[in-house]
Motif scaffolding. Structure first.
Motif, short mmCIF file in Angstrom:
data_model
loop_
_atom_site.label_atom_id
_atom_site.label_comp_id
_atom_site.label_asym_id
_atom_site.label_seq_id
_atom_site.Cartn_x
_atom_site.Cartn_y
_atom_site.Cartn_z
N SER A 59 13.32 -69.08 52.09
CA SER A 59 13.58 -68.45 53.39
C SER A 59 15.05 -68.04 53.50
N SER A 116 18.96 -70.30 63.58
CA SER A 116 18.04 -69.58 62.70
C SER A 116 17.18 -70.55 61.90
N ALA A 134 14.65 -72.11 64.23
CA ALA A 134 13.54 -71.22 64.60
C ALA A 134 12.50 -71.15 63.50
N VAL A 135 12.96 -71.06 62.23
CA VAL A 135 12.01 -70.98 61.11
C VAL A 135 11.30 -72.33 60.93
N TYR A 181 10.65 -74.46 63.29
CA TYR A 181 9.68 -74.58 64.37
C TYR A 181 8.40 -73.80 64.06
N LEU A 182 8.57 -72.60 63.44
CA LEU A 182 7.41 -71.81 63.03
C LEU A 182 6.61 -72.57 61.97
N GLY A 183 7.32 -73.26 61.04
CA GLY A 183 6.64 -74.05 60.02
C GLY A 183 5.86 -75.20 60.63
N ASN A 188 2.41 -69.57 64.50
CA ASN A 188 2.35 -68.65 65.63
C ASN A 188 1.01 -67.93 65.58
N SER A 189 0.13 -68.31 66.52
CA SER A 189 -1.24 -67.80 66.47
C SER A 189 -1.31 -66.30 66.78
N HIS A 190 -0.31 -65.78 67.52
CA HIS A 190 -0.35 -64.36 67.92
C HIS A 190 -0.24 -63.43 66.72
N VAL A 191 0.50 -63.85 65.70
CA VAL A 191 0.67 -63.00 64.52
C VAL A 191 0.07 -63.66 63.27
N GLN A 192 -0.77 -64.69 63.49
CA GLN A 192 -1.42 -65.40 62.38
C GLN A 192 -0.44 -65.92 61.33
N TRP A 193 0.68 -66.48 61.81
CA TRP A 193 1.56 -67.21 60.88
C TRP A 193 1.13 -68.67 60.95
N ARG A 194 0.50 -69.18 59.87
CA ARG A 194 -0.02 -70.54 59.90
C ARG A 194 1.09 -71.57 59.74
#
Lengths: 197, 197
Positions: free
Chosen positions: A77, A135, A138-139, A141-143, A147-153
């Motif tokens: 990343s 930064s 944020a990454v 937290y995504l891990g 994020n279901s809105h953009v299908q990031w599992r």
């Protein structure tokens, strides 16, 4: 030391009066301690981040449906790469300024010029370290949540140790940011104490 | 104004000498301008971010294979929500301190206490705004490039306008961070100018 030095003018007497000079020394000591904490937090954050590599057997969703080893590493990343660069700079800066601040502590009084030069770099570094914390956080937290809105599992249920390392590193970096804020406020307070009332 | 005021002691004369007081007024003017820029950048960043909503027809990958309208909005990501909160605070703080700084400009000289209190909040806000810029930038970069290691697909080829809004907002916020750095350095420089040599 005060007894060997004789103030020559009225204004110098005012500046070097005991109630003004006394805090200057404890400020310098607090400065050394905070700069050492900055060095330590930079070092710890970088070491924890670069030792985060974890390899897991992950099932592939197409035939022959075997589990293949896949690894998670910080250098996958750009946010984490920037984080390592920023915190390395913070750690090295912390080490150098700890030494400078320590040696200036041995002198009688620190020049306000040194304090002013430190503040310039402290402020720039605060911006860099806070942005790196944001930064990487944020990454991370995504891990953790995805994020279901953009299908990031989310990936932290697979790479648990990796995520623990990332999370700890971000927490240490947040601590480093707070140390930088305290350093700047200490310098500004020390400067404002030297202004005659 | 200088002619109506009579310095009473040696030290006061030294502090109020023209070469010391002259820059104080231009510092105060630069302070007002920078604080207005902070207010403007906070306002622009928030407005651009919250008007980023975009709806597109996206094909669904299962029968009956129709295209359904799906929207991208800033509140789908916690990083962008934090960004809006942080930049709103920065904008409101910018507005309030622009007014305070402007009214203190009308007085003869600004107290060093006011400068010191401003610096405390400026430093805290720099940390908050830089972290917001970093976190929103990291998520925006993931939207632009994706991350093949964890199969997070990029979305900016679908939601082009949304990404333009996000990117512009992050750029304006970066400008706001630079303004905050300049504000802190200006305050510290103004303080250090008041210290007798």
């Amino acid at each position: 030391m005060a007894s060997t030095y004789t103030p020559t003018s009225e204004s110098e007497k005012a500046v070097l009066a005991p109630e003004v000079r006394a805090p200057s020394r404890s400020f310098a000591l607090a400065d050394v301690i905070l700069r050492f904490l900055l060095f330590a937090s930079g070092l710890v954050a970088v070491v924890v981040m670069i030792t985060s590599k974890q390899t897991e057997l992950v099932p592939i969703p197409m035939p022959p449906f075997v589990r293949i080893p896949r690894s998670a590493n910080f250098n996958h990343s750009p946010a984490f790469i920037y984080f390592v660069a920023a915190l390395s700079v913070a750690g090295i800066y912390g080490l150098i300024t700890t030494l400078i601040s320590f040696f200036s502590l041995l002198k009688v009084a620190r020049g306000s010029k040194l304090v002013f030069h430190f503040v310039i770099f402290d402020v720039l570094l605060l911006g860099i370290v806070a942005a790196a914390t944001g930064s990487a956080g944020a990454v991370a937290y995504l891990g953790l949540k995805g994020n279901s809105h953009v299908q990031w599992r989310k990936i932290c249920h697979v790479y648990g140790d990796f995520c623990k390392h990332i999370g700890s590193s971000v927490a240490v970096s947040l601590f480093g940011s707070i140390v930088l804020v305290l350093l700047i406020l200490l310098s500004v307070y020390a400067l404002s104490k030297r202004i005659p009332k």
